[in-house]
Design an enzyme around this catalytic site. Sequence first.
Site, PDB file in Angstrom:
ATOM      1  N   GLY A 166       0.762  -1.245   0.000  1.00  0.00           N
ATOM      2  CA  GLY A 166       0.000   0.000   0.000  1.00  0.00           C
ATOM      3  C   GLY A 166       0.790   1.292   0.000  1.00  0.00           C
ATOM      4  O   GLY A 166       0.214   2.361  -0.076  1.00  0.00           O
ATOM      5  N   GLY A 167       2.121   1.198   0.104  1.00  0.00           N
ATOM      6  CA  GLY A 167       2.947   2.407   0.117  1.00  0.00           C
ATOM      7  C   GLY A 167       2.748   3.224  -1.155  1.00  0.00           C
ATOM      8  O   GLY A 167       2.562   4.447  -1.109  1.00  0.00           O
ATOM      9  N   LYS A 168       2.768   2.548  -2.294  1.00  0.00           N
ATOM     10  CA  LYS A 168       2.633   3.274  -3.559  1.00  0.00           C
ATOM     11  C   LYS A 168       1.204   3.781  -3.737  1.00  0.00           C
ATOM     12  O   LYS A 168       0.983   4.876  -4.254  1.00  0.00           O
ATOM     13  CB  LYS A 168       3.042   2.378  -4.732  1.00  0.00           C
ATOM     14  CG  LYS A 168       4.521   1.998  -4.694  1.00  0.00           C
ATOM     15  CD  LYS A 168       4.951   1.269  -5.958  1.00  0.00           C
ATOM     16  CE  LYS A 168       6.387   0.780  -5.872  1.00  0.00           C
ATOM     17  NZ  LYS A 168       6.548  -0.372  -4.950  1.00  0.00           N
ATOM     18  N   ASP A 185      -5.404  -6.066  -5.704  1.00  0.00           N
ATOM     19  CA  ASP A 185      -4.361  -7.053  -5.448  1.00  0.00           C
ATOM     20  C   ASP A 185      -5.013  -8.409  -5.434  1.00  0.00           C
ATOM     21  O   ASP A 185      -6.127  -8.571  -4.914  1.00  0.00           O
ATOM     22  CB  ASP A 185      -3.656  -6.793  -4.108  1.00  0.00           C
ATOM     23  CG  ASP A 185      -2.297  -7.484  -4.056  1.00  0.00           C
ATOM     24  OD1 ASP A 185      -1.278  -6.818  -4.273  1.00  0.00           O
ATOM     25  OD2 ASP A 185      -2.275  -8.721  -3.825  1.00  0.00           O
ATOM     26  N   ARG A 190      -4.160  -9.591   1.581  1.00  0.00           N
ATOM     27  CA  ARG A 190      -3.301  -8.421   1.382  1.00  0.00           C
ATOM     28  C   ARG A 190      -4.153  -7.170   1.129  1.00  0.00           C
ATOM     29  O   ARG A 190      -3.799  -6.065   1.551  1.00  0.00           O
ATOM     30  CB  ARG A 190      -2.322  -8.670   0.232  1.00  0.00           C
ATOM     31  CG  ARG A 190      -1.107  -9.509   0.673  1.00  0.00           C
ATOM     32  CD  ARG A 190      -0.394 -10.152  -0.498  1.00  0.00           C
ATOM     33  NE  ARG A 190       0.221  -9.190  -1.413  1.00  0.00           N
ATOM     34  CZ  ARG A 190       1.451  -8.697  -1.260  1.00  0.00           C
ATOM     35  NH1 ARG A 190       2.182  -9.071  -0.238  1.00  0.00           N
ATOM     36  NH2 ARG A 190       1.935  -7.848  -2.123  1.00  0.00           N
ATOM     37  N   ASP A 216      -7.831 -11.082 -10.263  1.00  0.00           N
ATOM     38  CA  ASP A 216      -6.589 -11.459 -10.943  1.00  0.00           C
ATOM     39  C   ASP A 216      -6.237 -10.369 -11.951  1.00  0.00           C
ATOM     40  O   ASP A 216      -6.939 -10.168 -12.939  1.00  0.00           O
ATOM     41  CB  ASP A 216      -6.766 -12.805 -11.643  1.00  0.00           C
ATOM     42  CG  ASP A 216      -5.461 -13.304 -12.244  1.00  0.00           C
ATOM     43  OD1 ASP A 216      -4.551 -12.468 -12.485  1.00  0.00           O
ATOM     44  OD2 ASP A 216      -5.330 -14.522 -12.467  1.00  0.00           O
ATOM     45  N   GLY A 217      -5.167  -9.672 -11.674  1.00  0.00           N
ATOM     46  CA  GLY A 217      -4.785  -8.527 -12.497  1.00  0.00           C
ATOM     47  C   GLY A 217      -4.595  -8.873 -13.969  1.00  0.00           C
ATOM     48  O   GLY A 217      -4.734  -8.011 -14.839  1.00  0.00           O
ATOM     49  N   ASP A 234       2.999  -2.681 -10.482  1.00  0.00           N
ATOM     50  CA  ASP A 234       4.101  -2.971  -9.553  1.00  0.00           C
ATOM     51  C   ASP A 234       4.011  -4.465  -9.219  1.00  0.00           C
ATOM     52  O   ASP A 234       3.387  -4.857  -8.247  1.00  0.00           O
ATOM     53  CB  ASP A 234       3.926  -2.100  -8.300  1.00  0.00           C
ATOM     54  CG  ASP A 234       5.036  -2.321  -7.289  1.00  0.00           C
ATOM     55  OD1 ASP A 234       6.203  -2.459  -7.697  1.00  0.00           O
ATOM     56  OD2 ASP A 234       4.734  -2.370  -6.081  1.00  0.00           O
ATOM     57  N   CYS A 289      10.966  -4.822  -7.425  1.00  0.00           N
ATOM     58  CA  CYS A 289      12.060  -4.559  -6.493  1.00  0.00           C
ATOM     59  C   CYS A 289      13.101  -5.665  -6.643  1.00  0.00           C
ATOM     60  O   CYS A 289      13.640  -6.181  -5.673  1.00  0.00           O
ATOM     61  CB  CYS A 289      11.570  -4.412  -5.057  1.00  0.00           C
ATOM     62  SG  CYS A 289      10.504  -5.722  -4.490  1.00  0.00           S
TER      63      CYS A 289
END
Lengths: 363, 329
Positions: A166-168, A185, A190, A216-217, A234, A289
């Site tokens: 959730g930061g972004k 997500d 999550r 499902d993205g 991301d 990342c």
Amino acid sequence: MALQNFDMNYGAQFGSLWPSIRIGLLSEQKYGALVNNFSHVGRISQDLRSLNAVDFVYESQKAALHVPWDSPVEQVRSEETAPEETRNEQLSVEKTQTPPLLSTSISPNIKCYTFSRGNISRFPPSRPDTSGILGYYLLDAASLLPVLVLNVQPGDLVLDLCAAPGGKTLALLQTGCCRQLAANDISASRVSRLRKVLDSYVPKAVGSNVRLTSWDGRNWGELERDTYNRVLVDVPCTTDRHSVMEEDNNIFHRLRMKERQMLPMLQMQLLLAGLLAAQPGGEVVYSTCSLSQLQNECVVERAVELAEIQFNISVHVEDLSYFRSVFQDTFSFFKDCRLGELVLPHLTANFGPMYFCKLRREQ
Amino acid sequence: AQAGPHAASFCPLLNSGCRLVFVAASEWSGGSSSSTGWEQDSDEPAHNGQLLEAVHLVLAVQQRHANIESSELEKVLDSFSNMGFSNAQIMELFSLQPKFAPEMRLMVVCELILLGLDPDSTLMVLQRSPEVLRMTAQQLRHRADCLRKLGLGEGNLQRVLRRYPTIFTLPWKKIDAVVRMFKTCLFPVAQVTEILQSCPNVLLEEPQDLEYKFQYAYFRMGIDHRVMVKSGLFRMSLAELKNRHIFLERLGLYQTPDKKGQTQIVNPKLKEIIRVSQKDFLAKMAHSSLEEFEVFRKLLAREEEEDQARVSEETDSDSDGEEERSEIE
């Protein structure tokens, strides 16, 4: 487990740079404090400054005013001039004669405090104010770069395809520009954690502009095609820093080998879905990342290729070297990415790894 | 000069004398070769009356042993001169640890000379460790004998005395504990001797610290006894050893050997890690920058501190538990 794999793959990929990246991964990472614009911004910023932290976003832009305009980097950048809009008065002063400032090509209103190079201080945990809202969110400062580069404009419809933790997502809301933010997500648990984060940082009224889903993205192309002005993809990845430090549920475990091998495919499908969900002319940022070329440049290349072949969508990959030059005082960037930019962990600026690449869907 | 007012009542000569001592002392320390009356030339066979007077004055100012007979004091001074001390050095000798009588001073100095030190080194030893003056000649002789038995023979003994004079004043139990610790860690006697000869400073360290350093090198770094001794492991502080080793380890340049003693990379030699300057270590071994190493040191120190805090917290809570149990009983 992860480390052996990295020594083999990244040793070959980065050559003599690898030892310095390796020791960064194995040593304590640095955090940034993302200021919550929905709390008492002035007081919070003052508190953070009193710790000797600086807002790297603001400082970088200020420094960017002094970047020589005749540099080759800038010439590349000026080809893809974004529409000139003035949102930041402070920075618009010198706008007239010079090429477009960075302030017109990054998402506005994001403030993030970090400690300077070589300073290993830590931020204390954020405390809630009288209304129960937290003043700042601690995260790897490099994970703001994908959000900054997404260049959210006022009134944009924004999709965050793999939003947890959730930061972004929170950073996207800080821009104050999202007419609607769809945060998704695949994991329901999550998403519920993401909801908790938003509850602690964002007032109800703003939260109501956020649509949380756990689909499902990969199916977004069928769900909401040609819809969004901005899409952040991301993706799940080998989370390199986490994988070398934590044994639990490690993606390099023998039992998760299949899953690991399928990652680039999954990532490519997600990026493709993101491209399809974007309006023509819309912008998509892909980020991981991980340091792995296979999960970074290769995925972008394959996705662009498939978009063209399968969907007849032409995608432009943007050159971000100007963006890199603006933030190079805060982060240690890899100089030889074929596409996009990569922040390398380094003891003196131990952020990342963070790969990001910006794609524009052509009209 | 601080003792002035008290000394004034004691000795009428003070005002002029004090100035004399003060001026003279500053000239000696400055290495001046000017000859102010009682300062003898090097080939002058003995002191003159002015030295005697000056020493008397020092004693008077110190308000110690001021009632000593001139004839006795003269004998002491003669002995010092005969051993090769200059008048300036004799004055220095008397300025150390005023509470000890001139005769005791003479005995200790005599013993040090007999142990093979020259006047310069003797004075230096006493200046660095004035507590040596507290020892009796017999104690000094005995300590020297014991150290010889540990393998610190002639040459080594003098070096130890010069560099670490406190080894002569430590309780013997302490020295014995260090030696026993090395033996428990299975260093053969010959290697213990070698350690003492090359790193006599170990005698000043705590046995448990040394044992930890040994275990660190043995288990974490996979170094055998012989290499530890030959490379001078015990000369480097544990903190710096860890800094360099863990730095290399995280860079991927050092591996702890597995049970069969094998590594996937060739580890650098211990000597190459610890016996080089920091600059060379960074440039030739780590291929890294000073900036990175400095940050790493800070980070590692914090990691260790927090590990330690965690460990002591756990032990604290253990003992808390015990207390609770005993309370219930």
